[in-house]
Design a protein around this motif. Structure first.
Motif, PDB file in Angstrom:
ATOM      1  N   SER A   1     142.669  69.759 -52.762  1.00  0.00           N
ATOM      2  CA  SER A   1     143.299  71.050 -52.474  1.00  0.00           C
ATOM      3  C   SER A   1     142.913  71.588 -51.103  1.00  0.00           C
ATOM      4  N   GLY A   2     141.976  70.920 -50.408  1.00  0.00           N
ATOM      5  CA  GLY A   2     141.579  71.396 -49.082  1.00  0.00           C
ATOM      6  C   GLY A   2     140.431  72.383 -49.175  1.00  0.00           C
ATOM      7  N   LEU A   3     139.411  72.198 -48.360  1.00  0.00           N
ATOM      8  CA  LEU A   3     138.223  73.047 -48.426  1.00  0.00           C
ATOM      9  C   LEU A   3     138.552  74.505 -48.173  1.00  0.00           C
ATOM     10  N   CYS A   4     139.361  74.785 -47.150  1.00  0.00           N
ATOM     11  CA  CYS A   4     139.654  76.182 -46.819  1.00  0.00           C
ATOM     12  C   CYS A   4     140.332  76.888 -47.977  1.00  0.00           C
ATOM     13  N   ARG A   5     141.305  76.226 -48.593  1.00  0.00           N
ATOM     14  CA  ARG A   5     142.015  76.887 -49.676  1.00  0.00           C
ATOM     15  C   ARG A   5     141.102  77.121 -50.867  1.00  0.00           C
ATOM     16  N   ARG A   6     140.253  76.150 -51.151  1.00  0.00           N
ATOM     17  CA  ARG A   6     139.316  76.331 -52.272  1.00  0.00           C
ATOM     18  C   ARG A   6     138.376  77.489 -52.026  1.00  0.00           C
ATOM     19  N   GLN A   7     137.983  77.673 -50.774  1.00  0.00           N
ATOM     20  CA  GLN A   7     137.010  78.702 -50.455  1.00  0.00           C
ATOM     21  C   GLN A   7     137.644  80.044 -50.141  1.00  0.00           C
ATOM     22  N   GLY A   8     138.990  80.122 -50.167  1.00  0.00           N
ATOM     23  CA  GLY A   8     139.612  81.426 -50.076  1.00  0.00           C
ATOM     24  C   GLY A   8     140.066  81.865 -48.704  1.00  0.00           C
ATOM     25  N   CYS A   9     140.173  80.956 -47.718  1.00  0.00           N
ATOM     26  CA  CYS A   9     140.642  81.401 -46.421  1.00  0.00           C
ATOM     27  C   CYS A   9     142.133  81.171 -46.239  1.00  0.00           C
ATOM     28  N   HIS A  10     142.832  80.742 -47.313  1.00  0.00           N
ATOM     29  CA  HIS A  10     144.279  80.646 -47.319  1.00  0.00           C
ATOM     30  C   HIS A  10     144.802  81.388 -48.549  1.00  0.00           C
ATOM     31  N   ASP A  11     146.032  81.893 -48.431  1.00  0.00           N
ATOM     32  CA  ASP A  11     146.638  82.544 -49.588  1.00  0.00           C
ATOM     33  C   ASP A  11     147.343  81.507 -50.443  1.00  0.00           C
ATOM     34  N   ALA A  12     148.056  81.979 -51.474  1.00  0.00           N
ATOM     35  CA  ALA A  12     148.694  81.064 -52.411  1.00  0.00           C
ATOM     36  C   ALA A  12     149.754  80.203 -51.736  1.00  0.00           C
ATOM     37  N   ALA A  13     150.329  80.698 -50.643  1.00  0.00           N
ATOM     38  CA  ALA A  13     151.351  79.941 -49.920  1.00  0.00           C
ATOM     39  C   ALA A  13     150.746  79.012 -48.876  1.00  0.00           C
ATOM     40  N   GLY A  14     149.434  78.991 -48.781  1.00  0.00           N
ATOM     41  CA  GLY A  14     148.782  78.117 -47.821  1.00  0.00           C
ATOM     42  C   GLY A  14     148.658  78.711 -46.438  1.00  0.00           C
ATOM     43  N   GLN A  15     148.957  79.995 -46.277  1.00  0.00           N
ATOM     44  CA  GLN A  15     148.866  80.639 -44.976  1.00  0.00           C
ATOM     45  C   GLN A  15     147.458  81.185 -44.748  1.00  0.00           C
ATOM     46  N   SER A  16     146.992  81.064 -43.523  1.00  0.00           N
ATOM     47  CA  SER A  16     145.653  81.557 -43.204  1.00  0.00           C
ATOM     48  C   SER A  16     145.586  83.067 -43.367  1.00  0.00           C
ATOM     49  N   VAL A  17     144.508  83.545 -43.998  1.00  0.00           N
ATOM     50  CA  VAL A  17     144.307  84.988 -44.152  1.00  0.00           C
ATOM     51  C   VAL A  17     143.097  85.447 -43.354  1.00  0.00           C
ATOM     52  N   LEU A  18     142.524  84.537 -42.573  1.00  0.00           N
ATOM     53  CA  LEU A  18     141.406  84.915 -41.722  1.00  0.00           C
ATOM     54  C   LEU A  18     141.896  85.742 -40.547  1.00  0.00           C
ATOM     55  N   ARG A  19     141.147  86.771 -40.192  1.00  0.00           N
ATOM     56  CA  ARG A  19     141.508  87.590 -39.046  1.00  0.00           C
ATOM     57  C   ARG A  19     140.945  86.965 -37.775  1.00  0.00           C
ATOM     58  N   PRO A  20     141.611  87.199 -36.639  1.00  0.00           N
ATOM     59  CA  PRO A  20     141.065  86.680 -35.390  1.00  0.00           C
ATOM     60  C   PRO A  20     139.702  87.303 -35.097  1.00  0.00           C
ATOM     61  N   VAL A  21     138.915  86.592 -34.308  1.00  0.00           N
ATOM     62  CA  VAL A  21     137.640  87.134 -33.873  1.00  0.00           C
ATOM     63  C   VAL A  21     137.895  88.422 -33.098  1.00  0.00           C
ATOM     64  N   LYS A  22     137.121  89.457 -33.407  1.00  0.00           N
ATOM     65  CA  LYS A  22     137.300  90.760 -32.762  1.00  0.00           C
ATOM     66  C   LYS A  22     136.077  91.092 -31.911  1.00  0.00           C
ATOM     67  N   GLN A  23     136.314  91.471 -30.668  1.00  0.00           N
ATOM     68  CA  GLN A  23     135.207  91.842 -29.797  1.00  0.00           C
ATOM     69  C   GLN A  23     134.846  93.304 -30.017  1.00  0.00           C
ATOM     70  N   LEU A  24     133.557  93.567 -30.211  1.00  0.00           N
ATOM     71  CA  LEU A  24     133.067  94.928 -30.402  1.00  0.00           C
ATOM     72  C   LEU A  24     132.561  95.540 -29.100  1.00  0.00           C
ATOM     73  N   ASP A  25     131.983  94.692 -28.271  1.00  0.00           N
ATOM     74  CA  ASP A  25     131.367  95.157 -27.027  1.00  0.00           C
ATOM     75  C   ASP A  25     131.128  93.930 -26.165  1.00  0.00           C
ATOM     76  N   ASN A  26     130.509  94.104 -25.011  1.00  0.00           N
ATOM     77  CA  ASN A  26     130.192  92.951 -24.181  1.00  0.00           C
ATOM     78  C   ASN A  26     129.299  91.969 -24.943  1.00  0.00           C
ATOM     79  N   ASP A  27     129.754  90.741 -25.057  1.00  0.00           N
ATOM     80  CA  ASP A  27     128.974  89.640 -25.635  1.00  0.00           C
ATOM     81  C   ASP A  27     128.674  89.793 -27.118  1.00  0.00           C
ATOM     82  N   ILE A  28     129.485  90.540 -27.843  1.00  0.00           N
ATOM     83  CA  ILE A  28     129.307  90.620 -29.302  1.00  0.00           C
ATOM     84  C   ILE A  28     130.673  90.716 -29.971  1.00  0.00           C
ATOM     85  N   TRP A  29     130.882  89.860 -30.992  1.00  0.00           N
ATOM     86  CA  TRP A  29     132.142  89.780 -31.718  1.00  0.00           C
ATOM     87  C   TRP A  29     131.851  89.728 -33.219  1.00  0.00           C
TER      88      TRP A  29
END
Length: 278
Positions: free
Chosen positions: A34-62
């Motif tokens: 079934s794929g590691l990502c889907r088993r661990q919950g980073c895809h929805d039932a349709a197989g689409q990624s539900v992870l959000r992009p990395v977000k920058q909070l300040d200089n050199d921290i995300w």
């Protein structure tokens, strides 16, 4: 057999190469049918990624957020990424290394340190180690016994590792032996990093989560739950550790579960632990 997990496949069903951050090689993950990502919950039932992009909070921290369910309740999880001199990256409380996340971090620098900051936030450390073989693993006290399978470089103490001491401070929280949490402070951005010492669950969380945290007495604010009160075994030792944390001049607080507290975090944390007394 080992395959490269990818967000997309070409017409032949082959995955494009995914480079491990800072390494000229593929990030290879073992997956089941079934794929590691889907088993661990980073895809929805349709197989689409539900992870959000990395977000920058300040200089050199995300931050990188991912879904996570605990006893059927959506709690979410968050990793903090700090870029240190030499474009070396420190990953605090690593979340699952999806191909997209690996690529995003590859653009930021080289993953050099994997931090498991308490006895419960360690699930994906080995996957990151597989992707970044040169990265060092540093864990909270006693986790090395719980995860004897990990190739641990160091046990976290109150003294920062020389690799990040220039910009990051840390305190091992005493008095709560179950978690043995290590709190981190990124000096340049005045950002505190917590795992389970406090939560910040508000109206953006699902209904079941909101209800649970209302019952736990910590909904709508940066605070521990009633459960954390029960976990404290030595109030004097815990109070001393918390006072050391509150000595840092932080404003922002990044929690692993809930919303980031962008300002007023020090005062909010003091209020959340007012029950501890002076």
């Amino acid at each position: 057999m080992p395959v490269v997990v990818s967000d997309s496949m070409d017409a032949q069903g082959e995955a494009p190469p995914v480079r491990a951050p800072g390494h000229g090689r593929r990030a290879v993950f073992l997956i089941g049918n079934s794929g590691l990502c889907r088993r661990q919950g980073c895809h929805d039932a349709a197989g689409q990624s539900v992870l959000r992009p990395v977000k920058q909070l300040d200089n050199d921290i995300w931050i990188a957020d991912t879904p996570m369910r605990v006893m059927g309740m959506e709690l979410g999880a968050r990793m903090t990424v700090i870029r240190l001199p030499g474009s070396k990256l420190l990953l605090h409380s690593p979340v699952e290394p999806s191909p997209r996340l690996v690529r995003e971090l590859d653009a930021l620098g080289e993953v050099a340190w994997l931090i498991a900051p308490n006895r419960f936030h360690h699930l994906y450390v080995q996957l990151w180690k597989d992707a970044c073989p040169d990265a060092e693993i540093h864990v909270a006290p006693t986790l090395e016994r719980k995860r004897s399978d990990l190739e641990v470089t160091g046990i976290l103490t109150d003294v920062p590792n020389p690799g990040w001491a220039e910009t990051v401070d840390q305190v091992v929280v005493q008095g709560i032996p179950l978690t043995r949490e290590v709190v981190f402070f990124h000096r340049p951005s005045a950002t505190l990093m917590l795992t389970d010492l406090a939560f910040n669950i508000g109206d953006s969380s699902p209904r079941m989560t909101r209800a649970a945290f209302r019952m736990a007495g910590s909904y709508g604010r940066l605070a521990p739950t009633a459960f954390e009160r029960l976990l404290v075994r030595d109030r004097d030792a815990f109070r001393a550790s918390l006072e050391r944390v509150l000595d840092w001049p932080f404003g922002r607080v990044v929690v692993t579960h809930g919303s980031v507290c962008e300002s007023g975090g020090r005062e909010a944390l003091m209020d959340g632990y007012a029950w501890l007394g002076g």
